[in-house]
Design a protein around this motif. Structure first.
Motif, PDB file in Angstrom:
ATOM      1  N   GLU A  18       0.006 -38.620  20.309  1.00  0.00           N
ATOM      2  CA  GLU A  18      -0.669 -39.916  20.347  1.00  0.00           C
ATOM      3  C   GLU A  18      -1.796 -39.899  21.368  1.00  0.00           C
ATOM      4  OE1 GLU A  18       1.541 -43.464  20.916  1.00  0.00           O
ATOM      5  OE2 GLU A  18       3.162 -42.885  19.554  1.00  0.00           O
TER       6      GLU A  18
ATOM      7  N   ARG B 255       3.307 -40.746  12.943  1.00  0.00           N
ATOM      8  CA  ARG B 255       3.052 -42.049  13.542  1.00  0.00           C
ATOM      9  C   ARG B 255       4.144 -43.043  13.143  1.00  0.00           C
ATOM     10  NH1 ARG B 255       0.709 -39.203  16.203  1.00  0.00           N
ATOM     11  NH2 ARG B 255      -1.497 -39.182  16.782  1.00  0.00           N
TER      12      ARG B 255
ATOM     13  N   GLY C  85       7.774 -41.059  15.472  1.00  0.00           N
ATOM     14  CA  GLY C  85       6.763 -40.153  14.940  1.00  0.00           C
ATOM     15  C   GLY C  85       7.340 -38.797  14.607  1.00  0.00           C
TER      16      GLY C  85
END
Length: 378
Positions: free
Chosen positions: A193, A299, A348
């Motif tokens: 991320e 995600r 994720g």
């Protein structure tokens, strides 16, 4: 089965949808010896189909479908096309091709039919009197279209399958379940991320049925709460669809600085890599490709507890579900994931594992090829 020079014909509304959702399947069919034909409406994607070396045929599919003479003409053109090229197998994709193509296949005696039900459409959830009349008609068209001897109907979620079974539109042995259109995992890498202000992305056609209004309202609520978040809306209006968001609404949202409007993008992997959360508050889906791609990119997902959306995730493991048409619940759930970065990271990781296990394009293509062989060998 030795396919030899057998002809497979893909019938789909829009050339762009064929390229984005079924191109790997057509390439695999050609590699197995099929002569591949593709029939769609006119559109920007036709050139992409021709570049692949497939034979393309133009059909007059209308987006809104309000004119009965135009709709009947589409059916007639399908019948003529089937008569002319005499495909060994037709693969009908999206609602109108399934309905009209199924009837045309019966009239012309096509031996093997694959119907891909990638969602039953909003006619099955709308409650107005005109919608109920359309639903009555559509049910009867499904019953007529799916009355084939050698037929496989591919569903992306069990709710759509059970709905058509309950309507006596097909028999249980004709139903198949394939979870979505697949994803090329190498094209959607799992990257960490980004740092900084959390980014929430929604990528979809800008339709009310996709939950666009709820997404913007959730952005308004989060802004009022003073939560630092960058809400990004990727996609463009669809003027041919009665539920499209208007340009005036988009201008108002942009002026209020509620969401960042990115327009249509074809670099979704990069957009998801730049995001922390992927959101799709749709009212109903088949199995949304955007959530399959989100899983591949690792995600966390926030989506609605409706057919298709809930089937694209593992609830509480790869994403969270919210009630449909509930902007407050949507805002609350997005906020909870923003405030729990470690939980997002674990979701994720689980999402990537789900994509590798269930959504790899090679697996999806193989399942389709098995169905082709089954029908043609029967």
């Amino acid at each position: 089965m030795s396919s030899g020079s057998k002809v497979v014909l893909f019938v789909v509304n829009a050339p762009e949808f064929f390229l984005s959702h079924r191109l790997p399947l057509a390439i695999a069919a050609r590699e197995q010896g099929f002569e591949v034909h593709v029939a769609t409406a006119e559109g920007l994607g036709v050139e992409g189909i021709l570049v692949q070396g497939f034979v393309h045929h133009v059909l007059p599919f209308a987006r809104s479908g309000q004119n009965p003479f135009n709709e009947f003409n589409t059916l007639v053109q399908l019948i003529r096309l089937f008569h002319r090229i005499k495909p060994d197998l037709v693969h009908l994709i999206t609602i109108k091709p399934v309905l009209y193509g199924g009837i045309a296949a019966r009239i012309t005696g096509i031996q093997s039919v694959v119907a891909a039900i990638s969602g039953l459409g909003t006619v099955f959830i709308a409650s107005s009197i005109p919608a109920r009349l359309r639903r009555w008609l559509v049910i009867r068209l499904y019953r007529a279209a799916l009355k084939q001897k050698r037929l496989a109907v591919i569903f992306q979620n069990p709710d759509d399958r059970d709905a058509l079974l309950s309507l006596n539109a097909l028999r249980p042995h004709q139903a198949r379940m394939i979870r979505g259109s697949g994803v090329a995992l190498l094209d959607y890498p799992f990257l960490p991320e980004p740092d900084g202000k959390p980014v929430v992305v929604m990528a979809a056609r800008l339709l009310r049925d996709k939950g666009v209004v709820e997404f913007v309202e959730a952005a308004r609520l989060l802004q009022q709460r003073g939560l630092p978040v960058d809400m990004r809306l990727i996609g463009s209006p669809d003027p041919g669809n009665p539920t499209t968001v208007s340009r005036q609404e988009l201008d108002r949202w942009a002026a209020a600085k509620l969401v960042r409007l990115s327009g249509y993008r074809d670099d979704i992997a990069e957009q998801y890599a730049a995001a922390n959360i992927v959101c799709l508050p749709s009212y109903r889906e088949g199995l949304p490709k955007s959530l399959v791609e989100a899983a591949a990119c690792g995600r966390a997902v926030v989506t609605t507890d409706v057919p298709g959306c809930r089937d694209a995730i593992t609830p509480a493991e790869t994403g969270l579900l919210v009630p449909v048409k509930d902007a407050v619940a949507l805002a609350d759930t997005i906020q909870s994931l923003i405030e729990q970065p470690e939980r997002r990271r674990q979701m994720g990781l689980a999402g990537r594992a789900l994509a590798e296990r269930a959504y790899a394009i090679e697996m999806i293509v193989a399942q389709h090829m098995n169905i082709y062989r089954e029908l043609l060998d029967r």
